[in-house]
Design a protein around this motif. Structure first.
Motif, short mmCIF file in Angstrom:
data_model
loop_
_atom_site.label_atom_id
_atom_site.label_comp_id
_atom_site.label_asym_id
_atom_site.label_seq_id
_atom_site.Cartn_x
_atom_site.Cartn_y
_atom_site.Cartn_z
N ALA A 24 0.81 -1.25 -0.08
CA ALA A 24 0.00 0.14 -0.01
C ALA A 24 0.87 1.27 -0.05
N VAL A 26 0.79 5.18 0.45
CA VAL A 26 -0.11 6.36 0.99
C VAL A 26 0.86 7.85 0.75
N TYR A 86 -4.59 6.37 0.78
CA TYR A 86 -3.91 5.36 -0.08
C TYR A 86 -4.12 5.69 -1.63
#
Length: 119
Positions: A24, A26, A86
């Motif tokens: 992920a 961000v 995200y």
């Protein structure tokens, strides 16, 4: 002999991430004033201001296209707020907040094209 399986209820994931957190990405985003949003809100970006809002299907300012998923609860009721969102990853569908007019099916392909996958 096989044990008999029983259904004792249903499981609804509440964690936003469904995949490996290391997948992920961000980044900071500016949440436009006048909103109180929960982690998991599917965000769209207003073309003119480059600020994020809860994506709604009827919007005509660019934010109708899902772009990111909010990484934390945000209270922007009194003014713009900087937050983390995200840009990529795999997410639990039940943990998402979709704006008016959006369904999982209506946002799935757009988010997939951005590296956001729904489980």
């Amino acid at each position: 002999m096989h044990a008999q399986l029983k259904t004792e209820g249903s499981y609804q994931p509440t964690a936003i991430l469904a995949g490996d957190a290391s997948d992920a990405l961000v980044r900071k985003v500016i949440i436009a004033a006048g909103q109180v949003l929960k982690e998991g809100a599917v965000l769209g970006i207003v073309t003119a201001s480059k600020k994020a809002v809860l994506s709604t299907a009827a919007a005509t300012d660019g934010s109708q296209s899902p772009d990111q998923i909010l990484a934390c609860d945000v209270d922007a009721s009194a003014g713009d707020v900087e937050a983390m969102a995200y840009w990529t990853g795999t997410f639990n569908t039940p943990a998402l907040t979709l704006g008016a007019g959006h369904t999982v099916d209506s946002v799935l392909q757009t988010l997939r094209g951005k590296g956001i996958y729904l489980a």
